[in-house]
Write a protein that holds these residues in place. Sequence first.
Motif, PDB file in Angstrom:
ATOM      1  N   TRP A  25       0.823  -1.207   0.000  1.00 28.51           N
ATOM      2  CA  TRP A  25       0.000   0.000   0.000  1.00 28.51           C
ATOM      3  C   TRP A  25       0.861   1.262   0.000  1.00 28.51           C
ATOM      4  O   TRP A  25       0.377   2.334   0.356  1.00 28.51           O
ATOM      5  CB  TRP A  25      -0.942  -0.002   1.195  1.00 28.51           C
ATOM      6  CG  TRP A  25      -2.103  -0.927   1.040  1.00 28.51           C
ATOM      7  CD1 TRP A  25      -2.287  -2.147   1.618  1.00 28.51           C
ATOM      8  CD2 TRP A  25      -3.269  -0.706   0.244  1.00 28.51           C
ATOM      9  NE1 TRP A  25      -3.481  -2.703   1.240  1.00 28.51           N
ATOM     10  CE2 TRP A  25      -4.112  -1.836   0.390  1.00 28.51           C
ATOM     11  CE3 TRP A  25      -3.692   0.332  -0.586  1.00 28.51           C
ATOM     12  CZ2 TRP A  25      -5.337  -1.948  -0.255  1.00 28.51           C
ATOM     13  CZ3 TRP A  25      -4.921   0.221  -1.224  1.00 28.51           C
ATOM     14  CH2 TRP A  25      -5.730  -0.904  -1.058  1.00 28.51           C
ATOM     15  N   MET A  69      -3.416   4.761  -1.003  1.00 28.09           N
ATOM     16  CA  MET A  69      -4.843   4.803  -0.668  1.00 28.09           C
ATOM     17  C   MET A  69      -5.463   6.076  -1.212  1.00 28.09           C
ATOM     18  O   MET A  69      -5.306   6.396  -2.365  1.00 28.09           O
ATOM     19  CB  MET A  69      -5.006   4.631   0.839  1.00 28.09           C
ATOM     20  CG  MET A  69      -4.463   3.289   1.306  1.00 28.09           C
ATOM     21  SD  MET A  69      -4.902   2.883   2.999  1.00 28.09           S
ATOM     22  CE  MET A  69      -3.898   1.404   3.206  1.00 28.09           C
ATOM     23  N   PRO A  94      -7.566   4.083  -4.501  1.00 25.74           N
ATOM     24  CA  PRO A  94      -6.759   3.057  -3.843  1.00 25.74           C
ATOM     25  C   PRO A  94      -6.163   2.076  -4.852  1.00 25.74           C
ATOM     26  O   PRO A  94      -6.868   1.575  -5.741  1.00 25.74           O
ATOM     27  CB  PRO A  94      -7.764   2.364  -2.927  1.00 25.74           C
ATOM     28  CG  PRO A  94      -9.097   2.597  -3.560  1.00 25.74           C
ATOM     29  CD  PRO A  94      -9.004   3.943  -4.203  1.00 25.74           C
ATOM     30  N   ILE A 121      -3.080  -1.166  -5.240  1.00 28.48           N
ATOM     31  CA  ILE A 121      -2.091  -2.067  -4.655  1.00 28.48           C
ATOM     32  C   ILE A 121      -0.851  -2.058  -5.525  1.00 28.48           C
ATOM     33  O   ILE A 121      -0.935  -2.164  -6.760  1.00 28.48           O
ATOM     34  CB  ILE A 121      -2.671  -3.490  -4.521  1.00 28.48           C
ATOM     35  CG1 ILE A 121      -3.850  -3.471  -3.536  1.00 28.48           C
ATOM     36  CG2 ILE A 121      -1.604  -4.475  -4.054  1.00 28.48           C
ATOM     37  CD1 ILE A 121      -4.631  -4.763  -3.486  1.00 28.48           C
ATOM     38  N   SER A 173      -7.981   8.896   3.512  1.00 29.79           N
ATOM     39  CA  SER A 173      -7.687   7.521   3.953  1.00 29.79           C
ATOM     40  C   SER A 173      -6.575   7.404   4.982  1.00 29.79           C
ATOM     41  O   SER A 173      -5.875   6.394   5.024  1.00 29.79           O
ATOM     42  CB  SER A 173      -7.338   6.633   2.753  1.00 29.79           C
ATOM     43  OG  SER A 173      -8.261   6.756   1.716  1.00 29.79           O
ATOM     44  N   HIS A 194      -6.687   4.241   6.773  1.00 31.12           N
ATOM     45  CA  HIS A 194      -6.418   3.011   6.010  1.00 31.12           C
ATOM     46  C   HIS A 194      -7.667   2.147   5.802  1.00 31.12           C
ATOM     47  O   HIS A 194      -7.589   0.914   5.785  1.00 31.12           O
ATOM     48  CB  HIS A 194      -5.328   2.172   6.689  1.00 31.12           C
ATOM     49  CG  HIS A 194      -3.994   2.826   6.755  1.00 31.12           C
ATOM     50  ND1 HIS A 194      -2.861   2.187   7.200  1.00 31.12           N
ATOM     51  CD2 HIS A 194      -3.595   4.095   6.432  1.00 31.12           C
ATOM     52  CE1 HIS A 194      -1.816   3.005   7.160  1.00 31.12           C
ATOM     53  NE2 HIS A 194      -2.257   4.174   6.694  1.00 31.12           N
ATOM     54  N   HIS A 214      -9.338   1.370   3.268  1.00 36.63           N
ATOM     55  CA  HIS A 214      -9.282   0.478   2.111  1.00 36.63           C
ATOM     56  C   HIS A 214      -8.638  -0.865   2.448  1.00 36.63           C
ATOM     57  O   HIS A 214      -8.891  -1.865   1.770  1.00 36.63           O
ATOM     58  CB  HIS A 214      -8.498   1.126   0.972  1.00 36.63           C
ATOM     59  CG  HIS A 214      -9.122   2.359   0.413  1.00 36.63           C
ATOM     60  ND1 HIS A 214     -10.366   2.368  -0.184  1.00 36.63           N
ATOM     61  CD2 HIS A 214      -8.678   3.637   0.359  1.00 36.63           C
ATOM     62  CE1 HIS A 214     -10.653   3.590  -0.593  1.00 36.63           C
ATOM     63  NE2 HIS A 214      -9.660   4.384  -0.276  1.00 36.63           N
ATOM     64  N   ALA A 215      -7.789  -0.885   3.479  1.00 37.68           N
ATOM     65  CA  ALA A 215      -7.074  -2.109   3.850  1.00 37.68           C
ATOM     66  C   ALA A 215      -7.698  -2.807   5.051  1.00 37.68           C
ATOM     67  O   ALA A 215      -7.126  -3.742   5.587  1.00 37.68           O
ATOM     68  CB  ALA A 215      -5.606  -1.791   4.132  1.00 37.68           C
ATOM     69  N   GLY A 230     -10.813  -5.876   2.782  1.00 36.74           N
ATOM     70  CA  GLY A 230      -9.485  -5.331   2.558  1.00 36.74           C
ATOM     71  C   GLY A 230      -8.424  -6.033   3.379  1.00 36.74           C
ATOM     72  O   GLY A 230      -8.695  -6.699   4.376  1.00 36.74           O
ATOM     73  N   SER A 234      -5.420  -6.738  -0.348  1.00 33.95           N
ATOM     74  CA  SER A 234      -6.620  -6.613  -1.170  1.00 33.95           C
ATOM     75  C   SER A 234      -7.315  -5.308  -0.817  1.00 33.95           C
ATOM     76  O   SER A 234      -7.104  -4.749   0.258  1.00 33.95           O
ATOM     77  CB  SER A 234      -7.568  -7.800  -0.964  1.00 33.95           C
ATOM     78  OG  SER A 234      -7.950  -7.928   0.395  1.00 33.95           O
ATOM     79  N   LYS A 235      -8.130  -4.837  -1.740  1.00 34.54           N
ATOM     80  CA  LYS A 235      -8.823  -3.559  -1.603  1.00 34.54           C
ATOM     81  C   LYS A 235     -10.252  -3.810  -1.143  1.00 34.54           C
ATOM     82  O   LYS A 235     -11.001  -4.555  -1.781  1.00 34.54           O
ATOM     83  CB  LYS A 235      -8.791  -2.818  -2.935  1.00 34.54           C
ATOM     84  CG  LYS A 235      -9.434  -1.465  -2.926  1.00 34.54           C
ATOM     85  CD  LYS A 235      -9.130  -0.711  -4.224  1.00 34.54           C
ATOM     86  CE  LYS A 235      -9.604  -1.460  -5.451  1.00 34.54           C
ATOM     87  NZ  LYS A 235      -9.394  -0.695  -6.697  1.00 34.54           N
TER      88      LYS A 235
END
Length: 551
Positions: A182, A207, A211, A213, A461, A464, A466-467, A489, A496-497
């Motif tokens: 990330w 992010m 977002p 990876i 974000s 975090h 998204h994670a 996530g 992964s998102k």
Amino acid sequence: MYAYDKYDHALVNSRVAEFRDQVERRVRGELTEEEFRPLRLMNGLYLQLHAYMLRVAVPYGTLSADQMRTLAHIARKYDKGYGHFTTRQNIQYNWPKLSDTPDILQELADVEMHAIQTSGNCIRNVTTDQFAGATADEVADPRPYAELIRQWSSFHPEFSFLPRKFKIAITGADIDRAAVKWHDIGLVVKKNDAGEIGFEVLVGGGMGRTPVIAKTIRDFLPEADLLSYLEAILRVYNEQGRRDNKYKARIKILVDALGADEYARQTEEEWQKIKDLPIDFPAEEAARIKAFFAPPPLQVLSDNVPAVDELASKNFLFDAWLKNNTNQHKVPGHVNVTISLKPHGGIPGDATAEQMDLVAALADEYSQGELRISHEQNLILPHVAKKDLPAIWTDLDEAGLGIPNAGLLTDMIACPGLDYCSLANARSIPLAQELGKRFDDFKRLQDIGPLKIKISGCINSCGHHHAGHIGILGVDRKGEENYQLLLGGSGAEDASKAAILGPGFDEIGIIDAVEKVVAVYLGERNEGEEFLATYRRVGPDVFKEAVYGTR
């Protein structure tokens, strides 16, 4: 840990003197706020909703007991008696007076700390595994490389004004506790077939509004080529990164536009031009830096400690703390202790001056005078003998720091949100507090098992989301705070998102929704299956039906 040499001392002290003059000119009205803004940001000073905020660097999350005492002293003397530990392994003070900030920076400099490059469009604090150099599952300690990157990137003339802020993370373990995928650049220390140390290099993670990876652009980079290769990556970004739109200025946007293969090709092309220049560290400098991170002289001890087993059999909370808040050390008979800064109903990441003083005292007595900060906003005592665990837990518990919830649902990441941040759309802290109260039952938490909730008060974000296995994003809906629910996530090696499950909720509604999601997991999981595995197996629809009554 690294100790300043005469050049470090001269550099940091000269920066303090320079900033003192700038602050005095601002106070006298000789500088406008607009003129002062880039100067204060270069020294980690933000202007938030109600006051200035000072962000102090803790390189790769490692600090000494004496440095922690200084952080406690600053909280007590210049702030409101507490500090906030962040996801970049730093600490923030939310209420310093502008006129006091040069004195704070001087007190930091006196114990080899600073706030340089904790803000602005530059290379920020390099982060790493909180157990680095002390865990049984790593190839090599990543902190010497993080220190080399810090020295190379500090005041780098080409990279002081990048298109956007830039973040690097490095891990030396198979289990990724640094969320390298990330980051703008992620590094994984590994060995090739010949047993040589090198790095897998990833670029383009991040992010925020978009977002992404990170993608691997080199499977194995030899150790000796680290800095010149990073320089090549950054040169490509600095030349081609967007500067016309800050929302599209991150390297992730450029990597996505070019494609990872093309970005790798351009990096290799640039690297060929510069790799023979005196950029990379000579072998003797690498050896000098690595010597600062030599393992402490720990004796091999027995893993069988009857006093620990006896207390665990009598005290459920201590037993839970052993299971959740200790990590296996590379030296038998020792562990790494996670001190949770997530008390039930408390503010994630906050610690009082008194708590910081206590942790410093425990570090001196039990962990070689060394401390760590995790990107999950907790504190770490590394190198602890198992025989000392009952005494440590008793002291922590009396200070409200013996919470056995590391890695569990209430061990949440949360940004400061609308209580402090001028960019936020919604509050994060009260939401985390209410979730902590709703799940305030250790036996229930143990039954739920590992589950990461991450909360952001805006699209930037910082929490975090998204994670997060469960992510929560605060947004503005016609002047009202609204919370989106995201699931699936991960910030680990299986990054992964998280995806939005459906329409948002008010504060009470989002807490109810989380409880419904947890109930679905408990009903659907196979034996021994953790939340993320269950979610990936059954998919979002069953969760959506429980939360919204429809698929």
